[in-house]
Design a protein around this motif. Structure first.
Motif, PDB file in Angstrom:
ATOM      1  N   TRP A   2       0.715  -1.223  -0.066  1.00 11.34           N
ATOM      2  CA  TRP A   2      -0.063  -0.064   0.031  1.00 11.34           C
ATOM      3  C   TRP A   2       0.931   1.065   0.051  1.00 11.34           C
ATOM      4  N   ALA A 168     -11.319  -8.156   1.888  1.00  9.28           N
ATOM      5  CA  ALA A 168     -10.014  -8.956   2.064  1.00  9.28           C
ATOM      6  C   ALA A 168      -8.791  -8.488   1.623  1.00  9.28           C
ATOM      7  N   VAL A 169      -8.846  -8.109   0.386  1.00  9.23           N
ATOM      8  CA  VAL A 169      -7.608  -7.677  -0.444  1.00  9.23           C
ATOM      9  C   VAL A 169      -7.203  -6.223   0.439  1.00  9.23           C
ATOM     10  N   GLY A 171      -7.485  -5.423   3.274  1.00  9.71           N
ATOM     11  CA  GLY A 171      -7.277  -5.802   4.695  1.00  9.71           C
ATOM     12  C   GLY A 171      -5.789  -6.868   4.800  1.00  9.71           C
ATOM     13  N   ASN A 172      -5.551  -7.201   3.810  1.00  6.91           N
ATOM     14  CA  ASN A 172      -4.226  -8.311   3.820  1.00  6.91           C
ATOM     15  C   ASN A 172      -3.201  -8.024   2.663  1.00  6.91           C
ATOM     16  N   GLY A 173      -3.761  -6.929   1.728  1.00  8.58           N
ATOM     17  CA  GLY A 173      -2.566  -6.646   0.674  1.00  8.58           C
ATOM     18  C   GLY A 173      -1.425  -6.439   0.969  1.00  8.58           C
ATOM     19  N   SER A 174      -1.306  -5.702   2.275  1.00  8.04           N
ATOM     20  CA  SER A 174       0.272  -5.371   2.456  1.00  8.04           C
ATOM     21  C   SER A 174       1.105  -6.518   3.007  1.00  8.04           C
ATOM     22  N   GLY A 175       0.607  -7.800   2.919  1.00  7.79           N
ATOM     23  CA  GLY A 175       1.329  -9.092   3.495  1.00  7.79           C
ATOM     24  C   GLY A 175       1.258  -9.856   2.302  1.00  7.79           C
ATOM     25  N   VAL A 176       0.969  -9.562   1.214  1.00  5.80           N
ATOM     26  CA  VAL A 176       0.975 -10.441   0.002  1.00  5.80           C
ATOM     27  C   VAL A 176       2.237 -10.111  -0.823  1.00  5.80           C
ATOM     28  N   ARG A 177       2.758 -11.359  -1.224  1.00  3.99           N
ATOM     29  CA  ARG A 177       4.086 -10.946  -2.097  1.00  3.99           C
ATOM     30  C   ARG A 177       3.661 -10.238  -3.291  1.00  3.99           C
TER      31      ARG A 177
END
Length: 332
Positions: A2, A168-169, A171-177
């Motif tokens: 982000w 979901a994206v 909330g969790n996008g920062s942890g996705v490779r």
């Protein structure tokens, strides 16, 4: 990852102007007004998903408009799908209008004038915006027109699936490779398309045809984005899109080859050679050796590049560059 922005560090008198500039850059040039600009607060962030982008915003109540003059000033040529996650909003475009509450979605076209009001109850608003390039939308323009400024419920059917996925994206996008974000973007566009097809009902393009169209556009964009990679092969393309090599070849044979009659590898080679030819004609790249130009676009072997170039254009890369340099003054 982000990329966030916030008005917290901006002096209070400048926050509203800061927000206008930020939105005009991140989404599209628009005109805004607020009940109390001096007390205005906003924050936002952008997540690049390859074939799409996801933006999230939280802001005080405001009124926005996009006029023909603002469209001429800048148009990203996108369909933007907004999901209200908190608060309320109203949108109008192309004869349609929609009043939204938390969980509702609305679609708009950046190439058309529109008007919106956010925070109808006087409270702040939070929203996610999925930015889809028009070139990525498999539905026909006339079909999409019917959906502009039309409320899409996010609590039922495909609307619920899409809304939950976007949340979901977010909330969790920062942890996705980073290498997986493009896949999420492809899924987001496909889910949005399927949701819109559900809204259209019987007038929609058949879902299977829409999926094929979307897959072809995704493959085309992947090739364009990776031409410089010498490891770009039909197998790499198939694996990236989770399809078999046979399926990839069939897609090109039935849909993508057109009048050229070329296969996957031939399409990659043609596009690379087109980029090389363009670079060889550029005066600012004239000091770069020919083999460097070839390597820049995925030709790791200088001799193979020279042979492919001669076969395609009837002359060597060096001779083509010399002819382009000689012709330069006559074009001035």
């Amino acid at each position: 990852m982000w990329h966030g922005v916030t008005a917290v560090d901006v002096p209070a008198p400048d926050r509203f102007d800061w927000f206008v500039e930020t939105i005009s850059t991140a989404l599209m040039p628009s005109a805004f007004s607020a009940p109390d600009p001096a007390a205005f607060h906003a924050e936002g962030a952008l997540l690049d998903l390859g074939p799409a982008r996801l933006a999230r915003f939280a802001f005080s109540p405001l009124h926005s408009r996009r006029t023909p003059a603002l469209i001429r000033r800048g148009d990203p040529e996108q369909y933007q799908l907004g999901l209200v996650t908190r608060g309320s909003a109203w949108y109008a475009q192309g004869g349609g209008e929609a009043e939204l509450r938390a969980g509702d979605m609305v679609l708009w076209d950046t190439s058309r004038p529109y008007e919106s009001r956010s925070g109808l109850d006087g409270a702040g608003v939070e929203a996610l915006v999925l930015q889809i390039p028009k070139a990525r939308m498999p539905l026909a323009g006339r079909q999409v027109e019917r959906l502009l400024a039309r409320r899409v419920e996010g609590g039922d059917g495909m609307g619920a699936v899409l809304a939950q996925f976007l949340v979901a994206v977010a909330g969790n996008g920062s942890g996705v490779r980073p290498q997986d974000l493009g896949r999420l973007g492809g899924v987001a566009v496909e889910l949005a398309t399927t949701c819109l097809i559900q809204q259209l009902g019987a007038e929609a393009e058949p879902p299977a045809a829409a999926r094929v169209h979307l897959l072809l556009r995704s493959i085309d964009a992947f090739i364009e984005q990776n031409l410089a990679d010498p490891d770009l092969t039909p197998r790499a393309i198939a694996e990236h899109h989770h399809i078999s090599l046979r399926r990839l070849y069939t897609l090109f044979q039935e849909h993508a080859s057109g009048s050229r009659g070329e296969g996957v590898a031939a399409s990659i080679r043609r596009r690379r050679l087109e980029r090389c030819r363009a670079d060889l004609a550029r005066p600012q790249l004239r000091r770069h050796p020919v083999h460097v130009i070839g390597a820049r676009w995925g030709f790791g072997n200088a001799a193979a590049f020279s042979r492919a170039f001669r076969a395609a254009y009837g002359t060597s890369p060096q001779a083509y560059r010399a002819a382009a340099a000689q012709a330069e003054p006559s074009r001035a």
